[in-house]
Design a protein around this motif. Structure first.
Motif, PDB file in Angstrom:
ATOM      1  N   LEU A 131      43.323  55.319  33.657  1.00  0.00           N
ATOM      2  CA  LEU A 131      42.977  56.178  34.718  1.00  0.00           C
ATOM      3  C   LEU A 131      43.987  55.675  35.678  1.00  0.00           C
ATOM      4  CD1 LEU A 131      39.230  57.101  33.857  1.00  0.00           C
ATOM      5  CD2 LEU A 131      41.218  58.664  33.781  1.00  0.00           C
ATOM      6  N   TYR A 176      34.841  52.657  36.721  1.00  0.00           N
ATOM      7  CA  TYR A 176      34.434  53.988  35.716  1.00  0.00           C
ATOM      8  C   TYR A 176      34.480  55.704  36.632  1.00  0.00           C
ATOM      9  CZ  TYR A 176      35.122  56.682  31.880  1.00  0.00           C
ATOM     10  OH  TYR A 176      35.237  58.207  31.089  1.00  0.00           O
ATOM     11  N   ASN A 177      33.407  56.009  36.808  1.00  0.00           N
ATOM     12  CA  ASN A 177      32.367  57.148  37.480  1.00  0.00           C
ATOM     13  C   ASN A 177      34.014  57.676  38.502  1.00  0.00           C
ATOM     14  OD1 ASN A 177      30.983  57.488  35.871  1.00  0.00           O
ATOM     15  ND2 ASN A 177      29.049  56.559  36.892  1.00  0.00           N
ATOM     16  N   HIS A 212      36.910  58.350  37.689  1.00  0.00           N
ATOM     17  CA  HIS A 212      37.059  59.884  36.299  1.00  0.00           C
ATOM     18  C   HIS A 212      36.754  61.044  37.917  1.00  0.00           C
ATOM     19  CE1 HIS A 212      35.672  62.810  33.778  1.00  0.00           C
ATOM     20  NE2 HIS A 212      34.377  63.365  34.426  1.00  0.00           N
ATOM     21  N   ARG A 237      40.277  61.393  39.532  1.00  0.00           N
ATOM     22  CA  ARG A 237      40.691  61.976  38.817  1.00  0.00           C
ATOM     23  C   ARG A 237      40.844  63.102  38.638  1.00  0.00           C
ATOM     24  NH1 ARG A 237      40.904  65.376  34.370  1.00  0.00           N
ATOM     25  NH2 ARG A 237      38.313  64.559  34.132  1.00  0.00           N
TER      26      ARG A 237
END
Length: 66
Positions: free
Chosen positions: A5, A37-38, A41, A44
């Motif tokens: 990512l 990670y959240n 995400h 993104r």
């Protein structure tokens, strides 16, 4: 997935923000990794929707900085 990512969407700033003052991703706690990670995400989705990371509240001031 974090590295993918980061590289695919140009989100190094979020990884740098999460690892500020640490030796790298390997030194993040499990909770910090999940949060990163959240955030990636969400970032993104922001990139896809044309929303800035600042508008989404993803760029945070580090508590150790004035």
């Amino acid at each position: 997935m974090i590295v993918h990512l980061r590289d695919r969407y140009g989100l190094r700033i979020l990884v740098d923000q999460a690892t500020f003052g640490r030796a790298g991703l390997n030194n993040l706690s499990d909770d910090d990794l999940v949060q990163l990670y959240n955030d990636l995400h969400t970032a993104r989705e922001c990139v896809d929707d044309g929303l800035s990371l600042e508008e989404a509240g993803l760029i945070r001031r580090h508590p150790a900085l004035p």
